[in-house]
Write a protein that holds these residues in place. Structure first.
Motif, short mmCIF file in Angstrom:
data_model
loop_
_atom_site.label_atom_id
_atom_site.label_comp_id
_atom_site.label_asym_id
_atom_site.label_seq_id
_atom_site.Cartn_x
_atom_site.Cartn_y
_atom_site.Cartn_z
N GLN A 58 0.83 -1.20 0.00
CA GLN A 58 0.00 0.00 0.00
C GLN A 58 0.86 1.25 0.00
O GLN A 58 2.03 1.20 0.39
CB GLN A 58 -0.96 0.02 1.17
CG GLN A 58 -0.32 0.12 2.53
CD GLN A 58 -1.35 0.04 3.65
OE1 GLN A 58 -2.38 -0.61 3.51
NE2 GLN A 58 -1.07 0.69 4.75
N GLU A 60 1.18 5.00 1.57
CA GLU A 60 0.71 5.81 2.69
C GLU A 60 1.04 7.26 2.44
O GLU A 60 1.66 7.60 1.43
CB GLU A 60 1.35 5.29 3.98
CG GLU A 60 0.93 3.88 4.30
CD GLU A 60 1.60 3.33 5.55
OE1 GLU A 60 2.44 4.03 6.13
OE2 GLU A 60 1.26 2.21 5.94
N GLU A 61 0.65 8.11 3.37
CA GLU A 61 0.90 9.55 3.24
C GLU A 61 2.38 9.82 3.03
O GLU A 61 3.23 9.14 3.59
CB GLU A 61 0.43 10.28 4.50
CG GLU A 61 -1.06 10.51 4.52
CD GLU A 61 -1.44 11.39 5.69
OE1 GLU A 61 -0.81 12.46 5.86
OE2 GLU A 61 -2.34 10.99 6.43
N GLY A 62 2.66 10.83 2.23
CA GLY A 62 4.04 11.22 1.98
C GLY A 62 4.74 10.35 0.96
O GLY A 62 5.96 10.27 0.97
N ASN A 63 3.99 9.67 0.09
CA ASN A 63 4.57 8.80 -0.94
C ASN A 63 5.45 7.71 -0.35
O ASN A 63 6.55 7.45 -0.82
CB ASN A 63 5.38 9.61 -1.96
CG ASN A 63 4.59 9.91 -3.21
OD1 ASN A 63 3.39 9.69 -3.26
ND2 ASN A 63 5.26 10.42 -4.21
N GLU A 108 9.27 12.00 -5.85
CA GLU A 108 8.10 12.83 -6.16
C GLU A 108 7.54 12.57 -7.56
O GLU A 108 6.36 12.77 -7.80
CB GLU A 108 8.47 14.31 -6.04
CG GLU A 108 8.79 14.73 -4.62
CD GLU A 108 7.59 14.65 -3.71
OE1 GLU A 108 6.46 14.95 -4.15
OE2 GLU A 108 7.78 14.26 -2.54
#
Length: 148
Positions: A58, A60-63, A108
């Motif tokens: 999965q 999660e937040e923040g790549n 990013e």
């Protein structure tokens, strides 16, 4: 005497990580290769004995891509050469119940909605596609005026 009371000053060099952990593992089964191609990042992780149902991938937040896996639970063993009510006798239990977890901070320029994962021959392959590079603007002259 000081080493005995306070520990060796070099202990932290050998027993701690040199940088903050962005990945963790509780088993050698989580060995990973990360290859970057022009189109994608490809992660290959050893998951011997695990099927697609035993692995969870999965974002999660923040790549951060997290990958967890565990073998299905086996019946409890008591210890020693005991025979249980079902007739099972444990003589040696060294493998335990292997579990692993990895967390990878993704760059990013990836498309998290296009991530694909698959397990084949004990290797989990995760493909993280890259965003296309923005077109470089062509050089052009800019008119200079006396007033804006």
């Amino acid at each position: 005497m000081a080493d005995f009371l306070f520990g060796s000053p070099f202990r932290r060099l050998f027993h701690t990580r040199p940088f903050p952990a962005v990945e963790w593992s509780s088993s050698a089964a989580a060995a990973m290769d990360w290859v970057e191609t022009p189109a994608a990042h490809v992660l290959r992780i050893n998951v011997p004995g695990l099927s697609k149902d035993d692995v969870k991938v999965q974002v999660e937040e923040g790549n951060v891509l997290t990958i967890r896996g565990a073998l299905p639970a086996v019946k409890e063993k008591k210890g020693g050469d005991e025979e249980h009510t079902d007739g099972t006798v444990w003589h040696v239990a060294e493998r335990g119940n292997p579990e692993f977890a990895r967390a990878v901070a993704l760059p990013e320029n990836v498309r998290v909605d296009g991530i694909r994962a698959g397990v084949e021959n004990g290797v989990l392959t995760v493909v993280v596609p890259k965003e296309p590079a923005p077109a470089r603007p062509k050089p052009r002259p800019i008119a200079v005026h006396s007033k804006l």
